[in-house]
Design a protein around this motif. Structure first.
Motif, PDB file in Angstrom:
ATOM      1  N   ARG A 233       5.068  23.325 -19.298  1.00 34.66           N
ATOM      2  CA  ARG A 233       4.205  23.883 -20.355  1.00 34.66           C
ATOM      3  C   ARG A 233       3.988  25.367 -20.144  1.00 34.66           C
ATOM      4  O   ARG A 233       4.014  26.148 -21.103  1.00 34.66           O
ATOM      5  CB  ARG A 233       2.869  23.164 -20.401  1.00 34.66           C
ATOM      6  N   ALA A 234       3.751  25.753 -18.897  1.00 39.32           N
ATOM      7  CA  ALA A 234       3.538  27.172 -18.592  1.00 39.32           C
ATOM      8  C   ALA A 234       4.786  27.997 -18.914  1.00 39.32           C
ATOM      9  O   ALA A 234       4.674  29.178 -19.246  1.00 39.32           O
ATOM     10  CB  ALA A 234       3.154  27.347 -17.127  1.00 39.32           C
ATOM     11  N   ASP A 235       5.954  27.366 -18.828  1.00 42.80           N
ATOM     12  CA  ASP A 235       7.219  28.026 -19.170  1.00 42.80           C
ATOM     13  C   ASP A 235       7.581  27.864 -20.644  1.00 42.80           C
ATOM     14  O   ASP A 235       8.716  28.142 -21.025  1.00 42.80           O
ATOM     15  CB  ASP A 235       8.355  27.469 -18.312  1.00 42.80           C
ATOM     16  N   ASP A 236       6.634  27.403 -21.448  1.00 44.78           N
ATOM     17  CA  ASP A 236       6.834  27.209 -22.892  1.00 44.78           C
ATOM     18  C   ASP A 236       7.994  26.261 -23.182  1.00 44.78           C
ATOM     19  O   ASP A 236       8.844  26.525 -24.032  1.00 44.78           O
ATOM     20  CB  ASP A 236       7.046  28.559 -23.592  1.00 44.78           C
TER      21      ASP A 236
ATOM     22  N   GLY B 211       0.821  -1.204   0.000  1.00 44.82           N
ATOM     23  CA  GLY B 211       0.000   0.000   0.000  1.00 44.82           C
ATOM     24  C   GLY B 211       0.856   1.255   0.000  1.00 44.82           C
ATOM     25  O   GLY B 211       0.548   2.239  -0.684  1.00 44.82           O
ATOM     26  N   VAL B 212       1.946   1.207   0.754  1.00 47.68           N
ATOM     27  CA  VAL B 212       2.897   2.324   0.773  1.00 47.68           C
ATOM     28  C   VAL B 212       3.528   2.491  -0.618  1.00 47.68           C
ATOM     29  O   VAL B 212       3.667   3.615  -1.118  1.00 47.68           O
ATOM     30  CB  VAL B 212       3.972   2.119   1.856  1.00 47.68           C
ATOM     31  N   ALA B 213       3.886   1.385  -1.247  1.00 50.28           N
ATOM     32  CA  ALA B 213       4.473   1.445  -2.596  1.00 50.28           C
ATOM     33  C   ALA B 213       3.482   2.058  -3.582  1.00 50.28           C
ATOM     34  O   ALA B 213       3.861   2.899  -4.412  1.00 50.28           O
ATOM     35  CB  ALA B 213       4.895   0.049  -3.050  1.00 50.28           C
ATOM     36  N   ALA B 214       2.220   1.661  -3.506  1.00 50.79           N
ATOM     37  CA  ALA B 214       1.196   2.221  -4.404  1.00 50.79           C
ATOM     38  C   ALA B 214       1.062   3.727  -4.180  1.00 50.79           C
ATOM     39  O   ALA B 214       0.978   4.500  -5.143  1.00 50.79           O
ATOM     40  CB  ALA B 214      -0.138   1.511  -4.193  1.00 50.79           C
ATOM     41  N   ALA B 215       1.069   4.156  -2.917  1.00 52.16           N
ATOM     42  CA  ALA B 215       0.957   5.583  -2.611  1.00 52.16           C
ATOM     43  C   ALA B 215       2.157   6.354  -3.157  1.00 52.16           C
ATOM     44  O   ALA B 215       2.007   7.477  -3.657  1.00 52.16           O
ATOM     45  CB  ALA B 215       0.830   5.783  -1.103  1.00 52.16           C
ATOM     46  N   GLU B 216       3.337   5.757  -3.078  1.00 51.07           N
ATOM     47  CA  GLU B 216       4.533   6.414  -3.605  1.00 51.07           C
ATOM     48  C   GLU B 216       4.468   6.537  -5.125  1.00 51.07           C
ATOM     49  O   GLU B 216       4.896   7.546  -5.691  1.00 51.07           O
ATOM     50  CB  GLU B 216       5.788   5.660  -3.171  1.00 51.07           C
ATOM     51  N   ILE B 217       3.923   5.536  -5.776  1.00 60.66           N
ATOM     52  CA  ILE B 217       3.769   5.596  -7.236  1.00 60.66           C
ATOM     53  C   ILE B 217       2.793   6.702  -7.615  1.00 60.66           C
ATOM     54  O   ILE B 217       3.047   7.479  -8.541  1.00 60.66           O
ATOM     55  CB  ILE B 217       3.336   4.231  -7.794  1.00 60.66           C
ATOM     56  N   VAL B 218       1.686   6.799  -6.906  1.00 63.02           N
ATOM     57  CA  VAL B 218       0.723   7.873  -7.171  1.00 63.02           C
ATOM     58  C   VAL B 218       1.384   9.228  -6.955  1.00 63.02           C
ATOM     59  O   VAL B 218       1.224  10.148  -7.771  1.00 63.02           O
ATOM     60  CB  VAL B 218      -0.540   7.723  -6.293  1.00 63.02           C
ATOM     61  N   GLU B 219       2.149   9.353  -5.871  1.00 63.03           N
ATOM     62  CA  GLU B 219       2.831  10.617  -5.594  1.00 63.03           C
ATOM     63  C   GLU B 219       3.797  10.985  -6.729  1.00 63.03           C
ATOM     64  O   GLU B 219       3.859  12.146  -7.150  1.00 63.03           O
ATOM     65  CB  GLU B 219       3.577  10.525  -4.274  1.00 63.03           C
ATOM     66  N   MET B 220       4.537  10.005  -7.219  1.00 64.66           N
ATOM     67  CA  MET B 220       5.464  10.266  -8.324  1.00 64.66           C
ATOM     68  C   MET B 220       4.701  10.699  -9.571  1.00 64.66           C
ATOM     69  O   MET B 220       5.081  11.673 -10.236  1.00 64.66           O
ATOM     70  CB  MET B 220       6.312   9.028  -8.627  1.00 64.66           C
ATOM     71  N   ALA B 221       3.629   9.979  -9.905  1.00 66.19           N
ATOM     72  CA  ALA B 221       2.862  10.305 -11.109  1.00 66.19           C
ATOM     73  C   ALA B 221       2.241  11.700 -10.995  1.00 66.19           C
ATOM     74  O   ALA B 221       2.271  12.475 -11.959  1.00 66.19           O
ATOM     75  CB  ALA B 221       1.789   9.244 -11.345  1.00 66.19           C
ATOM     76  N   GLU B 222       1.705  12.029  -9.823  1.00 65.40           N
ATOM     77  CA  GLU B 222       1.126  13.358  -9.620  1.00 65.40           C
ATOM     78  C   GLU B 222       2.199  14.443  -9.703  1.00 65.40           C
ATOM     79  O   GLU B 222       1.961  15.525 -10.262  1.00 65.40           O
ATOM     80  CB  GLU B 222       0.418  13.424  -8.266  1.00 65.40           C
ATOM     81  N   SER B 223       3.376  14.155  -9.180  1.00 63.54           N
ATOM     82  CA  SER B 223       4.474  15.125  -9.244  1.00 63.54           C
ATOM     83  C   SER B 223       4.914  15.365 -10.677  1.00 63.54           C
ATOM     84  O   SER B 223       5.158  16.512 -11.074  1.00 63.54           O
ATOM     85  CB  SER B 223       5.655  14.643  -8.401  1.00 63.54           C
ATOM     86  N   TYR B 224       5.020  14.289 -11.451  1.00 66.99           N
ATOM     87  CA  TYR B 224       5.392  14.450 -12.858  1.00 66.99           C
ATOM     88  C   TYR B 224       4.314  15.199 -13.633  1.00 66.99           C
ATOM     89  O   TYR B 224       4.626  15.995 -14.537  1.00 66.99           O
ATOM     90  CB  TYR B 224       5.692  13.105 -13.514  1.00 66.99           C
ATOM     91  N   LEU B 225       3.046  14.991 -13.303  1.00 68.11           N
ATOM     92  CA  LEU B 225       1.969  15.746 -13.951  1.00 68.11           C
ATOM     93  C   LEU B 225       2.113  17.229 -13.630  1.00 68.11           C
ATOM     94  O   LEU B 225       2.040  18.077 -14.536  1.00 68.11           O
ATOM     95  CB  LEU B 225       0.600  15.219 -13.500  1.00 68.11           C
ATOM     96  N   ALA B 226       2.348  17.550 -12.365  1.00 69.20           N
ATOM     97  CA  ALA B 226       2.533  18.949 -11.971  1.00 69.20           C
ATOM     98  C   ALA B 226       3.779  19.550 -12.630  1.00 69.20           C
ATOM     99  O   ALA B 226       3.745  20.694 -13.108  1.00 69.20           O
ATOM    100  CB  ALA B 226       2.640  19.056 -10.450  1.00 69.20           C
ATOM    101  N   ASP B 227       4.867  18.775 -12.683  1.00 68.24           N
ATOM    102  CA  ASP B 227       6.090  19.264 -13.337  1.00 68.24           C
ATOM    103  C   ASP B 227       5.826  19.544 -14.814  1.00 68.24           C
ATOM    104  O   ASP B 227       6.262  20.566 -15.348  1.00 68.24           O
ATOM    105  CB  ASP B 227       7.221  18.245 -13.218  1.00 68.24           C
ATOM    106  N   GLY B 228       5.132  18.628 -15.468  1.00 69.94           N
ATOM    107  CA  GLY B 228       4.824  18.821 -16.885  1.00 69.94           C
ATOM    108  C   GLY B 228       4.016  20.084 -17.116  1.00 69.94           C
ATOM    109  O   GLY B 228       4.274  20.846 -18.065  1.00 69.94           O
ATOM    110  N   ARG B 229       3.056  20.323 -16.252  1.00 71.41           N
ATOM    111  CA  ARG B 229       2.241  21.540 -16.392  1.00 71.41           C
ATOM    112  C   ARG B 229       3.082  22.789 -16.139  1.00 71.41           C
ATOM    113  O   ARG B 229       2.886  23.823 -16.793  1.00 71.41           O
ATOM    114  CB  ARG B 229       1.045  21.461 -15.458  1.00 71.41           C
ATOM    115  N   HIS B 230       4.027  22.706 -15.225  1.00 71.60           N
ATOM    116  CA  HIS B 230       4.948  23.817 -14.992  1.00 71.60           C
ATOM    117  C   HIS B 230       5.796  24.078 -16.240  1.00 71.60           C
ATOM    118  O   HIS B 230       5.946  25.222 -16.664  1.00 71.60           O
ATOM    119  CB  HIS B 230       5.844  23.509 -13.783  1.00 71.60           C
TER     120      HIS B 230
END
Length: 94
Positions: A55-58, A34-53
């Motif tokens: 994009r905002a920086d062109d 369960g901890v591993a699954a939560a860490e994977i979600v955290e990584m995926a969410e972080s990469y989504l946020a990074d990608g949006r950042h």
């Protein structure tokens, strides 16, 4: 014909966001898996946020890379059985 960078970046952002919406952790949260699954979600969410950042920086190249890495983390978790996903989805390589 080469892929259009803007279209591909849009598609991968949607794919990662949609994948995060439908993937449900299978193991109980308090277990090691369960901890591993939560860490994977955290990584995926972080990469989504990074990608949006990016994009905002062109910076579409790094945005696409971030979306791809985030999706890869989540897809690996699905393949390992850490997440339940709808059977009728084409989002994952199960």
């Amino acid at each position: 014909m080469p892929a259009d960078l803007a279209e591909k970046t849009d598609r991968y952002e949607r794919m990662l966001a949609d994948a995060l919406d439908v993937a449900e952790p299978r193991p109980p949260a308090e277990t090691p898996l369960g901890v591993a699954a939560a860490e994977i979600v955290e990584m995926a969410e972080s990469y989504l946020a990074d990608g949006r950042h990016f994009r905002a920086d062109d910076d579409p190249v790094n945005a696409l890379a971030s979306y791809s890495y985030g999706y890869g983390w989540l897809d690996a978790g699905v393949r390992m059985g850490l997440f339940a996903v709808p059977e009728d989805t084409e989002l994952f390589t199960t």
